[in-house]
Design an enzyme around this catalytic site. Structure first.
Site, mmCIF file in Angstrom:
data_model
loop_
_atom_site.group_PDB
_atom_site.id
_atom_site.type_symbol
_atom_site.label_atom_id
_atom_site.label_comp_id
_atom_site.label_asym_id
_atom_site.label_seq_id
_atom_site.Cartn_x
_atom_site.Cartn_y
_atom_site.Cartn_z
ATOM 1 N N TRP A 1 2.619 1.638 -3.378
ATOM 2 C CA TRP A 1 1.657 1.961 -4.433
ATOM 3 C C TRP A 1 1.482 3.472 -4.553
ATOM 4 O O TRP A 1 1.275 4.001 -5.637
ATOM 5 C CB TRP A 1 0.299 1.308 -4.112
ATOM 6 C CG TRP A 1 -0.755 1.569 -5.169
ATOM 7 C CD1 TRP A 1 -0.979 0.829 -6.286
ATOM 8 C CD2 TRP A 1 -1.718 2.637 -5.188
ATOM 9 N NE1 TRP A 1 -2.017 1.366 -7.015
ATOM 10 C CE2 TRP A 1 -2.481 2.477 -6.364
ATOM 11 C CE3 TRP A 1 -1.999 3.705 -4.357
ATOM 12 C CZ2 TRP A 1 -3.508 3.345 -6.721
ATOM 13 C CZ3 TRP A 1 -3.024 4.583 -4.704
ATOM 14 C CH2 TRP A 1 -3.770 4.399 -5.866
ATOM 15 N N HIS A 2 1.601 4.169 -3.408
ATOM 16 C CA HIS A 2 1.361 5.616 -3.425
ATOM 17 C C HIS A 2 2.491 6.397 -4.073
ATOM 18 O O HIS A 2 2.305 7.548 -4.459
ATOM 19 C CB HIS A 2 1.114 6.133 -2.001
ATOM 20 C CG HIS A 2 -0.273 5.833 -1.517
ATOM 21 N ND1 HIS A 2 -0.603 4.634 -0.938
ATOM 22 C CD2 HIS A 2 -1.411 6.563 -1.553
ATOM 23 C CE1 HIS A 2 -1.889 4.642 -0.624
ATOM 24 N NE2 HIS A 2 -2.404 5.798 -0.987
ATOM 25 N N GLY A 3 3.661 5.795 -4.162
ATOM 26 C CA GLY A 3 4.746 6.512 -4.817
ATOM 27 C C GLY A 3 6.078 5.825 -4.634
ATOM 28 O O GLY A 3 6.269 5.053 -3.684
ATOM 29 N N THR B 1 0.840 -1.203 0.000
ATOM 30 C CA THR B 1 0.000 0.000 0.000
ATOM 31 C C THR B 1 0.873 1.251 0.000
ATOM 32 O O THR B 1 0.606 2.213 -0.726
ATOM 33 C CB THR B 1 -0.927 0.011 1.243
ATOM 34 O OG1 THR B 1 -1.713 -1.179 1.231
ATOM 35 C CG2 THR B 1 -1.838 1.223 1.249
ATOM 36 N N GLY B 2 1.915 1.213 0.805
ATOM 37 C CA GLY B 2 2.822 2.376 0.872
ATOM 38 C C GLY B 2 3.483 2.623 -0.463
ATOM 39 O O GLY B 2 3.426 3.728 -0.997
#
Lengths: 391, 471
Positions: B318-320, B315-316
């Site tokens: 995925w954000h950048g 998730t982390g």
């Protein structure tokens, strides 16, 4: 009731969506924004490269938003909302205070060494100019004028920066450097401060001084000129008629706020009781006005009423050979002063180097051999080599 | 093209609405597809090919999976589809990050490839994956019409910033929608609320957050650091949920019913609850396609913790492509693990107010990590928030508070379910006529006022006075 509400709501929404593109299509094609003082974005040309890179669409967005129908009205509404409803202290980078509209000022460090160095470099330029003027039979006088935000710096809220320390350091270093270089100078700050009521010399909504401030400046210049051996009689107030124009005045800062703040600002002028014949030429073209006042008293006016605004070269001949000649250069603070100055001299040459690239100030001095050369600049530009500091 | 642009609002949007409703029903999907592709192409025309390729890969994978009867062949197709989808995402999003870190690890410099990230690739890749995985699992029928699948992946309302619409959510509506006035009006209102969140709240809070986060952090006063963190927390909420509102609203205007993506996340009383309310489409995507396939919570405790850690690491990232996003994921993963292990039970015993404070503080710190340029900046920023030498309020703090007092108040109101409370209050009005009037008219008028304000703010964002008005 539910359906009626839905029809009304969606109807209004769709109408707005459709109205803007239609109104934009049929509205006139403006190219200049009065309130922003800039040219509006042109319609981009579609080309293979800019379409493939996506640049065309971003340029089109710029064009469309610049030309959208009712744009000024919407920005005025934004300004009104933020000033009067959101009660903001600063809108569009203008700080709204009780006494004045002031610019937002990012903090500038007052580095004494750097300031002293710049001041010495500027003073050397004026020293050379002063020597050149003297070699051509005239005297040079530098006139420093506090800008509105400098003079009214105490009006800033206590939690906002006013750059007072920086401006003071620059002023002190600059006038000391001029003195050290033997350049004659006149600092208008103490003159205004001694009056005890310096706020009356400035606009609330503009960064310039007003006609009262300009008149005091004019008188001070002539007094300083007389002390330097250039005898020119100043116009006494009894010889003048003060007139406040009824037109709505859009000062440089009020204009950014679409004049949504009501202030007592009116643009004043001093007319001569006994009109003086003159011939005025702007860049060689004859012009028959000193003040540029629209016929319609409801039409917006700006500081450009004085002399028609910034002009590269203005020459006013009054045909009185017994009087001295003056050459003045500087930013727009010179304009209201010029409306008085020409009446005290035989020939007045006004030059704005920001607009003139054909001749240097040295060439003007050589050509016109003025008795008095004036450089009028405001204190935010003392150390600036841009524009009229770039001779 | 973004929703909060004049070209979208006053050219693209009226054109697509007009044409959509002007053509016979059977052509409406085609209208949406053409406009969606144009919408994407306006931003980066050359990257449209990547999206079209992604559509083609997923379409073919779906078809092939239904052709093969054996599980192994189907699985092979799925694996290929996953590799191609994720490969493209990794290449465009993480190559430079990976090269830089490999270089740093082995102490040599690898020049960055400066790969430009195609807009929305993280969203449409996840949508495409949800389609092929669901087809593989037999949860949805294969889409035989390539244009319908293209419409699902490229549908302009959710193309650039989500929500991540699952194929199962819209499978029925792709080819057979029933638009009606009620949906159109509700969608319009939702779109306006989203636009207002973006233009009136998020952008205003963004200006404050940028001023503070991008300034000199080493001298940042504590009160200003807190204000910056709060402003950014509002910015990211209203920016993201505003976009989701606009997407859901536009979808509804065209007969689509997307699932909710935000549910007042800042009223949460634990971080676990926060992640049930924040970016719901992403959380549920990871839950259904990563967490549960890994075994979810039906495994041993260490394995369960490991599953949570994997999901939050992903998730982390995925954000950048940056270490602070990794840290941000790890940070929330760790909190969720602790909450799952014992903290949630403890929290249930303390008053609700303190649970809100607990959740909000942890969320706030999380956003500081998320917003900071890198990990060291995040550390410095967090340390400034707890600087002990308070010497009276900083002038910039006073200025920002006084200048933006209305915006902060509006943010506070918009972050809590005021509309739900009002609806309840209206429902209690006994007079039927008055109740109906209150239920429909004030909300409509309020929406139109918000719309007017949003348009005004949108146009004003281009106000650009020439340097300092030296007439």
């Amino acid at each position: 009731m539910k359906k009626t509400a839905q029809i009304l709501f969606t109807g209004v929404f769709l109408l707005v969506l459709a109205w803007f593109p239609a109104a934009t299509l049929f509205s006139g094609s403006e190219t200049y924004s009065f309130f922003e003082n800039r040219n509006l974005a042109p319609l981009p040309e579609p080309e293979r490269e800019n379409i493939l890179s996506g640049a065309y669409f971003s340029e089109f967005e710029e064009y469309y938003v610049d030309h959208i129908a009712f744009r000024d009205g919407m920005i005025e509404a934004y300004t009104f909302f933020n000033v009067h409803i959101a009660d903001k202290v600063m809108v569009n980078d203008i700080v709204i205070t009780e006494n004045a509209l002031l610019p937002y000022q990012p903090e500038r460090a007052a580095d004494p060494e750097a300031i002293a160095l710049s001041a010495a470099e500027m003073a050397e330029k004026y020293e050379n100019l002063s020597a050149f003027t003297a070699a051509n039979g005239g005297v040079f006088l530098y006139v420093g004028v506090p800008e509105q935000s400098s003079m009214l710096r105490d009006s800033y809220p206590s939690y906002m920066n006013n750059n007072g320390a920086y401006l003071d350091a620059v002023e002190e270093a600059f006038f000391q450097a001029l003195d050290a270089a033997g350049v004659q100078s006149l600092n208008m700050r103490p003159v205004y401060e001694q009056s005890g009521d310096f706020e009356r010399y400035y606009f609330v909504t503009d960064h310039h001084f007003n006609m009262h401030g300009a008149y005091v400046c004019y008188r001070s210049i002539l007094e300083a000129g007389a002390a330097l051996g250039v005898a020119a009689d100043p116009l006494e107030e009894e010889e003048l008629i003060y007139e406040e124009l009824p037109n709505p005045y859009y000062g440089s800062r009020g204009r950014i706020l679409y004049n949504v703040i009501r202030t007592p600002d009116r643009l004043g002028i001093y007319r001569l009781k006994d009109p003086l014949p003159y011939i005025r030429r702007d860049n060689g073209e004859e012009v028959d006005q000193i003040f540029f006042i629209p016929e319609d008293p409801k039409e917006k006016i700006t500081y450009n009423v004085y002399m028609g605004g910034d002009v590269a070269e203005t020459v006013i001949e009054t045909g009185r050979e017994e009087l001295p000649d003056v050459l003045v250069f500087g930013d727009s603070f010179t304009n209201p002063v010029e409306t008085l100055l020409y009446a005290s001299f035989n020939r007045t040459v006004a030059v704005d180097l920001r607009h003139n690239t054909e001749k240097t100030i040295y060439e003007y001095i050589e050509e016109y051999q003025p008795d008095l050369v004036l450089c009028i600049r405001d204190d935010t530009a003392y150390l600036s080599t841009d524009g009229n500091g770039g001779f | 093209m973004v929703f909060s642009s004049v070209s979208f609002l006053f050219l693209f949007f009226p054109a697509v609405i007009a044409l959509y409703y002007a053509v016979p029903r059977k052509f409406r999907a085609g209208v949406l597809l053409i406009f969606s592709l144009f919408f994407y192409a306006c931003g980066e025309p050359k990257y449209s090919l990547i999206m079209l390729l992604s559509i083609a890969v997923n379409y073919l994978a779906g078809l092939l999976m239904t052709r093969f009867s054996t599980g192994a062949a189907k699985k092979t197709v799925l694996v290929f589809a996953l590799i191609l989808n994720l490969g493209a995402l990794v290449y465009f999003k993480y190559t430079d990050f990976l090269l830089t870190n490999i270089g740093a690890l082995f102490s040599f410099e690898i020049p960055a490839l400066e790969i430009v990230l195609p807009i929305g690739i993280s969203f449409y890749t996840f949508q495409g994956l949800s389609y092929v995985i669901d087809v593989y699992r037999g949860e949805v029928p294969v889409q035989k019409n390539p244009f319908y699948l293209a419409l699902y992946i490229s549908l302009f309302p959710q193309l650039i910033a989500g929500p991540i619409v699952r194929y199962s959510t819209v499978v029925e509506e792709i080819g057979n929608r029933r638009e009606n006035l009620s949906d159109f009006a509700a969608g319009t209102r939702r779109f306006i609320f989203g636009l207002a969140k973006k233009m009136l709240l998020a952008n205003t809070m963004g200006a404050i957050a940028d001023q503070i986060f991008d300034g000199e952090l080493s001298n940042l006063p504590a009160e200003l650091a807190w204000l910056g963190a709060i402003a950014y927390s509002f910015q990211i909420l209203f920016d993201f949920s505003g976009y989701s509102d606009m997407a859901i609203g536009i979808g509804r205007m065209f007969g689509f019913h997307f699932l909710e993506n935000f549910d007042y996340p800042y009223i949460s009383r634990s971080v676990t609850e926060f992640w049930r309310r924040w970016h719901i489409s992403l959380s549920s995507w990871f839950r259904d396609y990563v967490y549960i396939p890994l075994g979810g919570n039906r495994v041993s405790k260490p394995r369960h913790i490991c599953n949570i850690a994997i999901v939050w690491l992903l998730t982390g990232i995925w954000h950048g492509a940056s270490w602070n996003f990794v840290l941000w994921g790890v940070y929330f993963g760790a909190i969720l693990i602790v909450e799952k292990l014992f903290l949630l039970k403890w929290l249930e015993r303390i008053p609700g107010f303190f649970r809100h404070v607990y959740a909000l503080l942890l969320i706030l710190f999380g956003w500081v990590i998320f917003r900071s340029a890198d990990i060291s900046s995040a550390g410095l920023y967090l340390s400034r928030m707890f600087r002990p030498d308070f010497q009276g309020p900083d002038p910039e703090f006073i200025y920002l508070l006084s200048n933006y007092k209305l915006a902060f108040a509006a943010c506070l109101l918009a972050a809590v379910p005021v509309s739900g409370w009002l609806k309840k209050a209206v429902g209690r009005v006994k007079n039927r006529l008055l109740r109906e009037f209150l239920a429909y008219y004030p909300a409509g008028v309020f929406s139109l006022v918000l719309f007017a304000l949003s348009v005004i703010y949108l146009v004003n964002s281009t106000f650009n006075p020439f340097i300092y008005f030296r007439f």
